[in-house]
Write an enzyme that holds these catalytic residues in place. Sequence first.
Site, PDB file in Angstrom:
ATOM      1  N   TYR A   1      -7.060   3.552   3.137  1.00  0.00           N
ATOM      2  CA  TYR A   1      -5.568   3.138   3.209  1.00  0.00           C
ATOM      3  C   TYR A   1      -6.199   1.729   4.331  1.00  0.00           C
ATOM      4  O   TYR A   1      -4.928   1.154   4.191  1.00  0.00           O
ATOM      5  CB  TYR A   1      -5.024   4.467   3.761  1.00  0.00           C
ATOM      6  CG  TYR A   1      -3.760   4.234   4.500  1.00  0.00           C
ATOM      7  CD1 TYR A   1      -3.544   3.061   5.590  1.00  0.00           C
ATOM      8  CD2 TYR A   1      -2.421   4.324   3.859  1.00  0.00           C
ATOM      9  CE1 TYR A   1      -2.403   3.041   6.050  1.00  0.00           C
ATOM     10  CE2 TYR A   1      -1.623   3.646   3.988  1.00  0.00           C
ATOM     11  CZ  TYR A   1      -0.772   2.808   5.600  1.00  0.00           C
ATOM     12  OH  TYR A   1       0.046   2.955   5.855  1.00  0.00           O
TER      13      TYR A   1
ATOM     14  N   GLN B   1       0.815  -0.946  -0.063  1.00  0.00           N
ATOM     15  CA  GLN B   1       0.222   0.017   0.066  1.00  0.00           C
ATOM     16  C   GLN B   1       0.994   1.470   0.265  1.00  0.00           C
ATOM     17  O   GLN B   1       0.687   2.252  -0.596  1.00  0.00           O
ATOM     18  CB  GLN B   1      -0.870  -0.272   1.523  1.00  0.00           C
ATOM     19  CG  GLN B   1      -2.138   1.429   1.321  1.00  0.00           C
ATOM     20  CD  GLN B   1      -2.729   1.642   0.380  1.00  0.00           C
ATOM     21  OE1 GLN B   1      -3.362   0.442   0.060  1.00  0.00           O
ATOM     22  NE2 GLN B   1      -3.458   3.215   0.454  1.00  0.00           N
ATOM     23  N   GLU B   2       1.929   0.608   0.730  1.00  0.00           N
ATOM     24  CA  GLU B   2       2.774   2.442   0.900  1.00  0.00           C
ATOM     25  C   GLU B   2       3.422   2.953  -0.258  1.00  0.00           C
ATOM     26  O   GLU B   2       4.103   3.416  -0.845  1.00  0.00           O
ATOM     27  CB  GLU B   2       3.548   2.203   1.789  1.00  0.00           C
ATOM     28  CG  GLU B   2       3.305   2.619   3.679  1.00  0.00           C
ATOM     29  CD  GLU B   2       2.835   4.029   3.931  1.00  0.00           C
ATOM     30  OE1 GLU B   2       1.734   4.172   4.789  1.00  0.00           O
ATOM     31  OE2 GLU B   2       2.797   4.232   3.055  1.00  0.00           O
ATOM     32  N   SER B   3       4.178   1.605  -0.977  1.00  0.00           N
ATOM     33  CA  SER B   3       5.503   1.796  -2.185  1.00  0.00           C
ATOM     34  C   SER B   3       5.128   0.858  -3.307  1.00  0.00           C
ATOM     35  O   SER B   3       6.005   1.557  -4.205  1.00  0.00           O
ATOM     36  CB  SER B   3       6.697   1.840  -1.009  1.00  0.00           C
ATOM     37  OG  SER B   3       6.688   0.550  -1.142  1.00  0.00           O
TER      38      SER B   3
END
Length: 496
Positions: free
Chosen positions: A453, A326-328
């Site tokens: 998120y 999800q972040e990167s």
Amino acid sequence: MSVGYRPHGARITDMHPRTMTVALGLTLALLYLLSACNGGGDALQRIQSRGELQVVTRNSPTTYYIDRDGANGFEYALAGLLARELGVDLKIQIAFTLDELFETLNRDEADLAAAGLTLTEQRQEHFPHSSSYYKLKPQVVYVAGKTRPTGIEMIAGRRTVVLADSSHVEELRRLQQSGSPDLQWEEVPGADTMDLLEMLDTGEAEFAVIDSNEFEVQRSLYPRLKVAFDLLADTEQDMVWYLAPGADNARLQAYIEQFFGRLRQDGTLDRLREQYFGHTEGFSRMSSHTFTNNMRTTLPPYKKLIQQVAEEYQLDWQLLAAIAYQESHWDPRATSPTGVRGLMMLTTATAKEIGVSNRLDPLQSLRGGSRYLKILRRRLPKSIREPDRTWFALAAYNIGLGHLEDARVLTQRQGGDPDLWQDVMARLPLLQKSSHYKKTRYGYARGAEAANYVQNIRHYHNILNWQDISDNKPLPPLKIEEYLPQVLRGSKLSVL
Ligand code: GLU
């Protein structure tokens, strides 16, 4: 003492020349001090002597808000740069209506107003202003599906809302006087266009006049709303800073001009425009299909490392992998426009706090992210139980503990359970609505994004879990729930 003393009848020139110089110097210093204390001197001098630039703004997505990196927003970034150049601190004051904002300036209680303000004829009669640092267009917004108006004659006599004391009131008045006498509108007090979008969405109003940049940033929250037409055909307007009218502003104004000139020249202004308005940052929900493809191609080189770190921190490796995705998207060199970097997209501040020296190093990044998540999980109230505790910690990872607490308070006020993720998740988007965030401790936050998120991570987490299970044991398609860990059973997001 003798310096100030002058025998009756003596003329200044009677003094010894050195005494005179000292006397003059001290008098000037005294005058300077007095003027600084009394709010005298010119505006620039006052800012420098108080060591603080006072800026009045609006708490809104296009101007100033608090997120997980701290204070943020286009105007905040610009004002922060100016304060830095001046070598002073930045003090932000929030006005909740445009009237309040201009009154603050009028009373000389702020040095400048930086709040997505349009340059208008009336305003420039009272307030000195900077040159333009952004171009915008007022637009008429409507609810898609209804007849789309194409010009002002089509909104005449209908329910149109605008922010009270906004530039749009001036524009509508001008249009009314120059050939559209039937034009009507309602002025809504407040400083946030989201109130207007809300009125459209709930059917309280038919049309709203909103600045193009504001609509662009907020439209993802209101998918039914669309631009009907530009209020002023072929005309772009200027966004400017306004200065307090009473003060002697000439030097401050010149300083700001030079400042904007430099930002234009070195590309900073373009960069900031792109960062804050260039793209709407909503999380695009990757399809399970794309995710599964990435799982096969991008994840394998990092899987062992993720498993190792997850074990060190006693985390579920699938959870850690889901966060990193999800972040990167499992890119250890990922960099966001706000400067967060690496597999776990740590901010510089967080990295420092948890002892990560190189955010681009996958091992350090994973360890840092895990440690940070555990710290957040520990700081949550004891009353929040697993698995919700983990979802709360993830929300805090994205939006910060302060805003999360605001959402919990809102949940409780509305009769929900502040310890239940489902209840709090439903309230997180309210942090973007001024009617709610005005009453919260930490103000505006991108709550919808935070909810999204967490839900995305849960979604990826589920897929990874399922994949892991299915690698070892083929699943009968109708009984997937039985194979999910206890924590995930009953999760609405088991899209499997
Ligand atoms: N730019 C507007 C003004 O200066 C405020 C934002 C809006 O009303 O859309 O009044």
